[in-house]
Design a protein around this motif. Structure first.
Motif, short mmCIF file in Angstrom:
data_model
loop_
_atom_site.label_atom_id
_atom_site.label_comp_id
_atom_site.label_asym_id
_atom_site.label_seq_id
_atom_site.Cartn_x
_atom_site.Cartn_y
_atom_site.Cartn_z
N ALA A 73 82.74 57.38 -23.08
CA ALA A 73 83.24 58.96 -22.64
C ALA A 73 82.97 59.55 -21.85
CB ALA A 73 82.08 59.12 -24.28
N ALA A 74 83.48 60.29 -21.00
CA ALA A 74 83.16 61.30 -20.57
C ALA A 74 83.10 63.36 -21.33
CB ALA A 74 84.51 62.21 -19.54
N VAL A 120 80.60 61.17 -16.95
CA VAL A 120 80.49 59.51 -17.78
C VAL A 120 79.32 59.39 -17.93
CG1 VAL A 120 82.34 57.87 -17.64
CG2 VAL A 120 83.58 60.17 -16.98
N CYS A 121 79.98 58.48 -19.33
CA CYS A 121 78.33 58.10 -19.55
C CYS A 121 79.31 56.65 -20.04
CB CYS A 121 77.97 58.56 -21.46
SG CYS A 121 77.51 60.23 -20.39
N VAL A 122 78.24 55.49 -20.12
CA VAL A 122 78.42 54.16 -20.52
C VAL A 122 77.26 53.84 -20.96
CG1 VAL A 122 79.37 52.33 -19.84
CG2 VAL A 122 79.87 54.16 -18.52
N GLY A 123 77.61 52.92 -21.90
CA GLY A 123 76.52 51.90 -22.50
C GLY A 123 76.25 50.91 -22.02
N THR A 124 75.63 50.50 -22.29
CA THR A 124 74.46 48.95 -22.16
C THR A 124 73.92 47.89 -23.22
OG1 THR A 124 72.55 49.46 -20.94
CG2 THR A 124 74.05 49.58 -19.43
N SER A 125 73.57 46.68 -23.08
CA SER A 125 73.56 46.37 -23.88
C SER A 125 71.22 46.12 -24.31
CB SER A 125 73.76 44.40 -23.61
OG SER A 125 73.04 44.14 -22.71
N CYS A 159 88.65 58.70 -18.43
CA CYS A 159 87.79 59.74 -19.20
C CYS A 159 88.50 60.69 -18.66
CB CYS A 159 86.93 58.55 -18.75
SG CYS A 159 85.56 57.89 -19.51
N VAL A 160 88.97 61.71 -19.53
CA VAL A 160 89.39 62.87 -19.19
C VAL A 160 88.70 64.44 -18.72
CG1 VAL A 160 91.16 64.58 -19.65
CG2 VAL A 160 91.86 62.22 -20.44
N LEU A 161 88.42 64.43 -17.71
CA LEU A 161 87.46 65.88 -17.08
C LEU A 161 88.45 66.82 -16.72
CD1 LEU A 161 85.14 63.82 -15.14
CD2 LEU A 161 84.62 64.59 -17.58
N PRO A 162 88.59 67.50 -17.12
CA PRO A 162 89.24 69.02 -16.22
C PRO A 162 89.48 68.96 -14.70
CG PRO A 162 86.83 69.82 -16.81
CD PRO A 162 86.89 68.47 -16.82
N SER A 163 88.47 67.77 -13.64
CA SER A 163 89.01 67.48 -12.48
C SER A 163 89.59 66.68 -12.10
CB SER A 163 88.24 67.66 -11.45
OG SER A 163 87.42 66.73 -11.64
#
Length: 336
Positions: free
Chosen positions: A128-129, A135-140, A79-83
């Protein structure tokens, strides 16, 4: 036209999981990092453009005080963020975040199995960033966990939980290029084929929802307000993110699509599927007529290979990499 280059040998292979390949280009070092998961191991590689200089590392992700071998990893992605850039790893137990080279774990989030129904699998998947710091992460369970990432350090917090989906999250896509403030910059997909388009911020806003189609959406991307979705029936569909209108549909593969990727600077789309084919497509958007066109550019066949990962290695899409189930190498292609 793309030509096959020297392959990168893995010290292992890849599991048959959606989007099971991630790439992080490092132009300043003239290197590209690659990550793929197998069982409880993340295979990390750094490789030069010619493939002559390759460094291997196997990350045995830790989960609290337990080794990751006690559970199955489901995805690894940068995940690539500006910082800063983080390597995010998901599993049946939870979510781990590492420094980009995998050397130091900076955060661990455990999944709560008590919230699931009896017999329901618990896992995290889809990474995804987005925005300047999320940063967003999905679950079941169909939830999307939104983590607030500081510029440095380990003070990562769970800032929000998005609960619009009713089926397990399969993938999350985010807008990679800078967009006007207030633009749609996140799309989430689930096992029933439903898609949700979001606007990030201090509170995430749902902008549109595309109803479940009865066929899982295994991979999803977002570009210039257009959602690109790959499905279990081999179709690629393009939707207008703001309203959910279907703009184009292609019978792209004969079997289940496992991976999509986008080169944001050129509008190239990459798809890989169970049918052993990986295809490069070209996308064009007409802002005046709102027409979206998709054209076939090139197809390569990896004989007897169930493709499970396909990624561009640069924002222009001049190179891409592919791996497959039980395949002990990463195959690379370069544009002539």
């Amino acid at each position: 036209m793309y030509r096959r280059q020297k392959s990168l040998v893995l010290k292992g292979s890849s599991s048959a999981l959606y989007n099971n390949l991630s790439a992080l280009p490092l132009p300043a070092k003239q290197l590209t990092y690659f990550a793929t998961v197998q069982g409880g191991t993340v295979h990390l590689l750094s490789a030069s453009a010619d493939g002559l200089s390759v460094s291997h590392r196997q990350l045995q992700a830790k989960e609290g005080s337990l080794a990751a071998g006690t559970s199955i990893l489901t995805q690894a992605a940068w995940c690539v963020l500006p910082s800063r850039s983080l390597l995010v790893v998901t599993s049946q137990k939870g979510i781990q975040m590492y420094e980009a080279d995998g050397s130091i774990m900076v955060y661990w989030h455990a999944l709560d199995a008590s919230e699931s129904s009896p017999g329901q699998a618990v896992f995290a998947r889809g990474i995804a960033a987005t925005g300047q710091r999320f940063v967003c992460v999905g679950t079941s369970l169909g939830c999307v966990l939104v983590f607030d990432i500081p510029c440095k350090g380990t003070n990562i917090t769970l800032s929000e939980v998005l609960e619009e989906h009713r089926s397990a999250i399969t993938d999350i896509g985010a807008e990679l290029c800078e967009q006007p403030e207030g633009s749609i910059d996140l799309v989430t997909a689930d096992d029933a084929g439903a898609l949700c388009a979001w606007r990030s911020g201090e509170e995430f806003q749902l902008v549109s929802k595309i109803p479940a189609s009865g066929c899982p959406c295994s991979s999803v991307k977002l570009w210039n307000g257009v959602i690109m979705a790959g499905y279990g029936n081999g179709q690629i569909r393009l939707y207008e993110a703001a309203g959910g209108t279907l703009r184009a549909e292609v019978a792209a593969h004969a079997r289940w699509i496992y991976a999509l990727d986008l080169a944001p600077l050129s509008g190239k789309l990459l798809s890989g599927a169970e049918d052993s084919f990986v295809t490069v497509w070209g996308l064009t958007c007409n802002p005046d007529t709102e027409d979206i066109e998709i054209k076939h550019c090139q197809t390569e066949c990896l004989t007897d290979t169930q493709i499970c990962g396909a990624r561009f290695c640069d924002p222009e899409g001049s190179t891409f990499a592919v791996t497959g189930y039980d395949l002990s190498e990463i195959i690379r292609y370069v544009q002539l």
